[in-house]
Design a protein around this motif. Structure first.
Motif, short mmCIF file in Angstrom:
data_model
loop_
_atom_site.label_atom_id
_atom_site.label_comp_id
_atom_site.label_asym_id
_atom_site.label_seq_id
_atom_site.Cartn_x
_atom_site.Cartn_y
_atom_site.Cartn_z
N VAL A 117 0.84 -1.20 0.00
CA VAL A 117 0.00 0.00 0.00
C VAL A 117 0.87 1.25 0.00
O VAL A 117 0.66 2.18 -0.80
N LEU A 118 1.86 1.28 0.87
CA LEU A 118 2.73 2.45 0.97
C LEU A 118 3.55 2.64 -0.31
O LEU A 118 3.74 3.77 -0.78
N ALA A 119 4.02 1.54 -0.89
CA ALA A 119 4.83 1.63 -2.10
C ALA A 119 4.00 2.09 -3.29
O ALA A 119 4.39 2.99 -4.04
N ILE A 120 2.84 1.46 -3.49
CA ILE A 120 1.99 1.80 -4.64
C ILE A 120 1.52 3.25 -4.54
O ILE A 120 1.60 4.02 -5.50
N LYS A 121 1.04 3.60 -3.35
CA LYS A 121 0.51 4.95 -3.16
C LYS A 121 1.61 5.99 -3.35
O LYS A 121 1.41 7.00 -4.04
N GLY A 122 2.76 5.76 -2.74
CA GLY A 122 3.84 6.73 -2.86
C GLY A 122 4.33 6.89 -4.28
O GLY A 122 4.43 8.01 -4.81
N LEU A 123 4.63 5.79 -4.95
CA LEU A 123 5.15 5.85 -6.31
C LEU A 123 4.14 6.46 -7.28
O LEU A 123 4.50 7.28 -8.13
N ALA A 124 2.88 6.07 -7.16
CA ALA A 124 1.86 6.57 -8.10
C ALA A 124 1.49 8.02 -7.85
O ALA A 124 0.78 8.62 -8.65
N ASN A 125 1.99 8.57 -6.74
CA ASN A 125 1.81 10.00 -6.47
C ASN A 125 3.11 10.78 -6.64
O ASN A 125 3.24 11.90 -6.15
N GLY A 126 4.06 10.17 -7.33
CA GLY A 126 5.30 10.85 -7.67
C GLY A 126 6.30 10.99 -6.55
O GLY A 126 7.27 11.75 -6.67
N GLU A 127 6.11 10.27 -5.45
CA GLU A 127 6.98 10.41 -4.29
C GLU A 127 8.16 9.42 -4.36
O GLU A 127 8.12 8.43 -5.08
N LYS A 128 9.19 9.70 -3.56
CA LYS A 128 10.29 8.77 -3.40
C LYS A 128 9.90 7.71 -2.37
O LYS A 128 9.42 8.03 -1.30
N VAL A 129 10.12 6.45 -2.71
CA VAL A 129 9.72 5.33 -1.85
C VAL A 129 10.85 4.31 -1.84
O VAL A 129 11.50 4.07 -2.86
N THR A 130 11.08 3.71 -0.69
CA THR A 130 12.05 2.62 -0.59
C THR A 130 11.34 1.29 -0.75
O THR A 130 10.45 0.95 0.03
N VAL A 131 11.73 0.54 -1.75
CA VAL A 131 11.15 -0.77 -2.03
C VAL A 131 12.28 -1.79 -2.10
O VAL A 131 13.21 -1.64 -2.90
N ARG A 132 12.21 -2.79 -1.24
CA ARG A 132 13.25 -3.83 -1.17
C ARG A 132 14.65 -3.22 -1.04
O ARG A 132 15.62 -3.66 -1.67
N GLY A 133 14.73 -2.16 -0.22
CA GLY A 133 16.01 -1.54 0.05
C GLY A 133 16.48 -0.55 -1.00
O GLY A 133 17.56 0.05 -0.84
N GLN A 134 15.70 -0.36 -2.06
CA GLN A 134 16.07 0.56 -3.12
C GLN A 134 15.17 1.80 -3.08
O GLN A 134 13.95 1.69 -3.01
N GLU A 135 15.77 2.98 -3.13
CA GLU A 135 14.97 4.21 -3.20
C GLU A 135 14.55 4.43 -4.65
O GLU A 135 15.39 4.54 -5.55
N LEU A 136 13.23 4.49 -4.86
CA LEU A 136 12.69 4.58 -6.21
C LEU A 136 11.75 5.77 -6.31
O LEU A 136 11.15 6.20 -5.33
N GLN A 137 11.60 6.26 -7.52
CA GLN A 137 10.64 7.33 -7.79
C GLN A 137 10.24 7.28 -9.26
O GLN A 137 11.09 7.07 -10.13
N LEU A 138 8.96 7.44 -9.51
CA LEU A 138 8.49 7.61 -10.88
C LEU A 138 8.58 9.11 -11.17
O LEU A 138 7.63 9.86 -10.96
N ALA A 139 9.73 9.53 -11.65
CA ALA A 139 9.99 10.96 -11.80
C ALA A 139 9.03 11.63 -12.77
O ALA A 139 8.76 12.83 -12.67
N TRP A 140 8.47 10.83 -13.66
CA TRP A 140 7.54 11.36 -14.66
C TRP A 140 6.10 11.46 -14.14
O TRP A 140 5.21 11.94 -14.85
N ALA A 141 5.87 11.02 -12.87
CA ALA A 141 4.50 10.92 -12.35
C ALA A 141 4.16 12.01 -11.34
O ALA A 141 3.31 11.81 -10.48
N ALA A 142 4.79 13.17 -11.46
CA ALA A 142 4.59 14.23 -10.46
C ALA A 142 3.14 14.68 -10.36
O ALA A 142 2.69 15.11 -9.29
N ASP A 143 2.39 14.61 -11.46
CA ASP A 143 1.00 15.09 -11.46
C ASP A 143 -0.02 13.98 -11.22
O ASP A 143 -1.22 14.24 -11.16
N SER A 144 0.45 12.75 -11.09
CA SER A 144 -0.47 11.62 -10.85
C SER A 144 -0.99 11.65 -9.43
O SER A 144 -0.27 11.96 -8.48
#
Length: 332
Positions: A117-144
């Motif tokens: 829930v935290l990963a999907i919500k964070g990433l789909a809202n353009g936020e930085k999220v740590t998933v399996r120890g990796q910091e990830l971001q959908l940089a193109w999803a800032a307006d989602s």
């Protein structure tokens, strides 16, 4: 109160798209589908077609799970749809039932559900999220913008919903049970210093508008069997004394035996004869239009923000039209 509709992704897929177009024209706010890719067609493909053919209606799964799809893929899928069609997606999610069990897998743990829930919500809202120890971001999803609503029955899952969910999905329409569940989610939200009024509440259940109550019961008895799958897990974990979930839920599954997922969610399911008429009447919304308006008014008074109509019976047209002409206007 919003009123949505829920369908399975039965082929032909373009017919599901037509149902979504009709639902939007009738005034429904949301179009949800099952997410069980072996039993039915792939929902995310269908969502894209629905969004392209409509202007307003919001689409999403009721419900997906953390096990059959990588969380980053789920987030990217919804963020892409939002970029294409303007933030008209929603993600219902739970531990998993049919999608996992038909693969021979068990539902996911609550820990996995919480992380997803935290990963999907964070990433789909353009936020930085740590998933399996990796910091990830959908940089193109800032307006989602994506809300993640959690489907739950058991006490720990309800607590998790209050902690991290944007919304709560209860798949049955009994006002007493709904009040019990909603109260549990709100208490958990307060415990985690969240505003309980910020959580959206959705009740989803079969609705059938008509006068032949006996026939309507037979067409919707499958739903008690589907709910029973989840309740059986809870009883196995916590016992059936009514402390973990209301007694009305634990009592009726005593006669439950085998369950065939080939008939999952279908009218006439031969493995749901154990579900008594009383439970069908409590879990579903049956009878003439006035019965539906009365039940939905009860649910609205409890704080329910959306009622989602399961249209899995032999009066889809009749029920969709009746809701569009009479029920939805009563809540507009």
């Amino acid at each position: 109160m919003d009123i949505g509709v829920v369908l399975q992704n039965d082929p032909p897929a373009l017919e599901v798209v037509e149902w979504a177009k009709r639902a939007e024209a009738a005034g429904f706010s949301h179009f949800w589908t099952f997410d069980s890719h072996v039993l039915w067609q792939e929902p995310n493909v269908v969502y894209s077609a629905i969004l392209g053919a409509t202007e307003r209606i919001v689409v999403g799964p009721m419900v997906t799970n953390p096990g059959t799809r990588d969380w980053t893929v789920t987030a990217s899928t919804f963020a892409t749809l939002n970029e294409m069609y303007g933030n008209r997606t929603i993600c219902g999610i739970g531990r998993g039932d049919s999608a996992l069990r038909v693969l021979g897998l068990a539902p996911q743990t609550l820990g996995q559900l919480r992380e997803s829930v935290l990963a999907i919500k964070g990433l789909a809202n353009g936020e930085k999220v740590t998933v399996r120890g990796q910091e990830l971001q959908l940089a193109w999803a800032a307006d989602s913008r994506l809300e993640v609503w959690v489907a739950a029955y058991g006490p720990k899952a309800l607590a998790l919903t209050g902690e991290v969910g944007d919304g709560y999905i209860l798949q049955l329409a009994d006002p007493d049970i709904a009040e019990w569940m909603i109260t549990a989610v709100r208490k958990a939200a307060v415990l985690h210093r969240r505003d309980p009024d910020a959580i959206r509440f959705c009740v989803a259940a079969p609705a059938y508008v008509g006068d032949d109550l006996a026939h309507q019961r037979e067409q919707t008895r499958w739903f008690g069997g589907m709910v029973g799958n989840h309740i059986a897990d809870i009883v196995g974990r916590y016992g059936g004394d009514g402390r973990a979930v209301p007694q009305a839920l634990t009592d009726y599954i005593a006669a439950r035996q085998d369950y065939d997922y080939a008939e999952h969610g279908r009218a006439g399911n031969t493995h749901t004869t154990f579900v008594p008429d009383e439970i069908v009447d409590r879990f579903c919304v049956l009878g003439p239009v006035e019965n539906h308006v009365k039940r939905l008014q009860e649910l609205k008074q409890l704080g329910v923000d959306q009622f989602a109509v399961y249209l899995q019976h032999d009066a889809k047209d009749q029920t969709l039209s009746a809701y569009g002409e009479h029920v939805i206007p009563a809540f507009s």
